[in-house]
Design an enzyme around this catalytic site. Sequence first.
Site, PDB file in Angstrom:
ATOM      1  N   GLY A 123       7.228  -1.709  -5.198  1.00  0.00           N
ATOM      2  CA  GLY A 123       6.331  -1.588  -6.073  1.00  0.00           C
ATOM      3  C   GLY A 123       6.377  -0.502  -7.207  1.00  0.00           C
ATOM      4  NE  ARG A 156      14.232  -3.870  -6.616  1.00  0.00           N
ATOM      5  CZ  ARG A 156      13.152  -4.056  -5.616  1.00  0.00           C
ATOM      6  NH1 ARG A 156      11.897  -3.215  -5.290  1.00  0.00           N
ATOM      7  NH2 ARG A 156      13.100  -5.169  -5.940  1.00  0.00           N
ATOM      8  CD  GLN A 164       8.002  -6.746  -0.059  1.00  0.00           C
ATOM      9  OE1 GLN A 164       8.234  -7.878   0.312  1.00  0.00           O
ATOM     10  NE2 GLN A 164       9.216  -6.674  -1.153  1.00  0.00           N
ATOM     11  CG  ASP A 173       7.645  -6.421 -10.465  1.00  0.00           C
ATOM     12  OD1 ASP A 173       6.970  -6.456  -9.332  1.00  0.00           O
ATOM     13  OD2 ASP A 173       8.707  -5.419  -9.205  1.00  0.00           O
ATOM     14  CG  ASN A 214       4.184  -9.579  -8.170  1.00  0.00           C
ATOM     15  OD1 ASN A 214       4.236  -8.931  -8.006  1.00  0.00           O
ATOM     16  ND2 ASN A 214       3.077 -10.691  -7.295  1.00  0.00           N
ATOM     17  CE  LYS A 215       9.219  -8.382  -3.628  1.00  0.00           C
ATOM     18  NZ  LYS A 215      10.394  -8.553  -4.440  1.00  0.00           N
TER      19      LYS A 215
END
Length: 365
Positions: free
Chosen positions: A59, A101, A208, A249, A259-260
């Site tokens: 996150g 990351r 997630q 993100d 984002n994811k």
Amino acid sequence: MTRASASLSPPPGIPASLRWEGTSLAVLDQTALPHEISYRACDSLEAVRDAIVRMQVRGAPAIGIAAAWGLVLGMQQQAALPPDAWLAELDRGARRLASARPTAVNLAWAMNRMTIALRPLRTADTQAAIARLTDEAAAIEAEDRAICAAIGEHGMAVIPEGARVLTHCNAGALAVSAWGTALAPIYRMAALGRAVSVFADETRPVLQGARLTAWELQQAGIDVTLITDSMAAHLMARGEIDLVLVGTDRITANGDVVNKIGTLGVAVLARHFGIPFWVACPSSTWDPDTACGADVEIEERSAQEVTHLGGVPVAAPGVKVRNPAFDVTPAALVTGVITERGIARQPLASTLGTLLQPTRITAAR
Ligand code: MRU
């Protein structure tokens, strides 16, 4: 939590994602959830970096906070170095943590904020510098709690009473220090006795949504329904989703939302079915130095995340795999962005700047 103000502690029933313990950082191992609540004691910069790489902490805001504490640990352990060598080590450690990351800008932002905090002390003794770093990491964490609470307050304005909200990945308490970004308004509504329910996409391949979002909402007593990613279109087509609310993100200068993986598909569906698509994030997720989403490095993760489920192989051995961990939702598909400073609506390229520019700290490059 009282009616008047949001609490800054984690929601009831949900363990804290991180705990600073003076000479180590306790990291809630999110890879073991929801079956086991265990903490990894990280006692070095490298241990914190490893916990970020393995996604034991994940996150965007949470990895920024973890890295800030990781830098404190690393620099505590270098305290015997002469000041010049210590400062060189600080820069090296910040770069090392920032590389854990690549996609979430909060990580680079936190490293830059930590090194900027030392500028006035650059020639002073290392003990004073370590104390300053410790204060800054504590400030980043404390501010994150207040920011999430503020996002919760602002976000309620876009969620009608009784709304059925679809979310993707985990942008809840586990992804930050408390409350979350996308889930903060949900927790706040529940605390005020307002009806709201959530559909959580499972979020392949790391799950997630299934492992974290559905669990944390369930723990907090929120009405949550888990669906596979492929079910979202069906529910939207049947009128069972009122709005989408996700975290991010990174938001680039033009308003693109990184984002994811799978978020782009949800945004395209939302547009097709005329459903509002909202994004929630702290100002540290805004990256005006990057022009658009195409310029963002998208993390590619291991093939095993795709070929295996819970450690069990589900694909033909040796099959070719792609595993991009994030995607880019074009700004045009976003209804608006909920931040701690208020809500930015279209055109995002200008409204985000007006809202967020005054408090901005540049992310490290
Ligand atoms: O790979 P992850 O689990 O770190 O990805 C997390 C997300 O994509 C979240 O939506 C994002 O970081 C926002 S968290 C408040």
